[in-house]
Design a protein around this motif. Structure first.
Motif, short mmCIF file in Angstrom:
data_model
loop_
_atom_site.label_atom_id
_atom_site.label_comp_id
_atom_site.label_asym_id
_atom_site.label_seq_id
_atom_site.Cartn_x
_atom_site.Cartn_y
_atom_site.Cartn_z
N ARG A 135 -7.88 -1.67 0.65
CA ARG A 135 -6.15 -0.46 0.04
C ARG A 135 -6.26 0.04 2.21
O ARG A 135 -4.85 0.84 2.30
N SER A 136 -6.68 -0.16 3.17
CA SER A 136 -6.35 -0.10 4.10
C SER A 136 -6.07 -0.52 5.20
O SER A 136 -6.23 -0.02 6.96
N GLY A 176 2.96 2.56 -2.80
CA GLY A 176 1.10 2.57 -3.83
C GLY A 176 0.72 1.67 -4.55
O GLY A 176 0.54 2.32 -5.79
N LEU A 177 0.70 0.63 -4.51
CA LEU A 177 0.29 -0.67 -5.53
C LEU A 177 -1.33 -0.76 -5.22
O LEU A 177 -1.15 -0.56 -4.34
N ASP A 178 -2.51 -0.98 -6.01
CA ASP A 178 -3.75 -1.17 -5.60
C ASP A 178 -4.07 -2.21 -5.12
O ASP A 178 -3.74 -3.37 -6.35
N LEU A 179 -4.06 -2.27 -4.23
CA LEU A 179 -5.17 -4.23 -3.46
C LEU A 179 -6.28 -4.21 -3.27
O LEU A 179 -6.78 -4.72 -2.95
N GLY A 180 -7.04 -3.05 -4.30
CA GLY A 180 -8.42 -3.56 -4.18
C GLY A 180 -8.98 -2.64 -3.41
O GLY A 180 -8.44 -2.12 -1.71
N VAL A 181 -10.55 -2.21 -3.00
CA VAL A 181 -10.81 -1.40 -1.78
C VAL A 181 -10.83 -2.28 -0.49
O VAL A 181 -10.76 -1.57 0.23
N ASN A 228 0.68 -1.10 0.10
CA ASN A 228 0.02 0.15 -0.03
C ASN A 228 1.08 1.13 0.19
O ASN A 228 0.81 2.41 -0.72
N THR A 229 1.54 0.70 0.42
CA THR A 229 2.73 2.08 0.81
C THR A 229 3.27 2.37 -0.09
O THR A 229 3.73 4.06 -0.71
#
Lengths: 148, 66
Positions: free
Chosen positions: A120-121, A112-117, A109-110
């Motif tokens: 994401r957090s 900047g890869l998009d891991l989906g909704v 996540n840090t």
């Protein structure tokens, strides 16, 4: 002599299944899931509520989750020494595995890869339980194999 | 650790379940001790010795120390 708790007491069709013991342990899991789903629903429906109020109800699932953990501690304490060792090894495996997976998700996540909704957090409360459960199964299975 | 639990149990025609129940442990624990895959704790070893009315060292062979 008092009979020790067995993990088979909580597995349906194991021959030693006990509905009473199962309910005593897993009722808090059911409550945790129900509260978690209710909180997700509320959070979606009321995004404009004050941060304090949102923080209060978003953390509500932690309470039944803590009671679920307490129920597990009681079950494990009631086991005999070998079963207790196996369960502690399984829990340690699951906890460390969850930490590693959580660190991987956080790193991605840090970066900047998009891991989906859903990721994401981070894993979140529900995700943590979903990751820990299969890891606990694997950990206890590995520990059980040593004593078969 | 080598032990004579299986022989002692067999001499009394007890099943692993019988022994497990008498000691308040699971059958898996008895099996693991008999197959020498698990060393019992000191309290359990004393309970076994008390049940069979024998000194611990006659049931469990102390491993040679390096």
């Amino acid at each position: 002599m008092e009979k020790p708790n067995l993990i088979e007491n909580y597995i349906p069709h194991s021959g030693q299944y006990s509905l009473q013991k199962d309910l005593r342990l897993n009722a808090w899991l059911a409550v945790t899931v129900a509260v978690y789903l209710a909180v997700l629903f509320m959070n979606k429906g009321h995004p404009n509520w004050s941060p304090g109020l949102r923080a209060f109800y978003l953390l509500l699932p932690v309470l039944p989750a803590l009671l679920y953990i307490r129920a597990w501690v009681r079950v494990v304490r009631g086991m005999d020494e070998l079963q207790r060792g196996i369960q502690l090894a399984g829990f340690l495996f699951a906890a460390l595995g969850t930490v590693v997976i959580s660190m991987i998700i956080s790193t991605l996540n840090t970066a900047g890869l998009d891991l989906g909704v859903l990721l994401r957090s981070g894993l979140g409360i529900g995700g943590t339980f979903l990751v820990m459960f299969p890891l606990w199964l694997v950990g206890t299975a590995i520990a059980q194999c040593r004593y078969q | 650790m080598k032990n004579h639990l299986r022989e002692l149990r067999a001499a009394r025609t007890w099943s692993q379940n019988d022994l497990a129940e008498a000691l308040g442990v699971s059958r898996q624990t008895i099996n693991a001790i008999e197959t020498e895959k698990y060393d019992p704790s000191l309290p359990l070893a004393f309970a076994i010795a008390k049940l069979f009315k024998q000194p611990i060292e006659q049931i469990f062979d102390a491993p040679a120390r390096k």
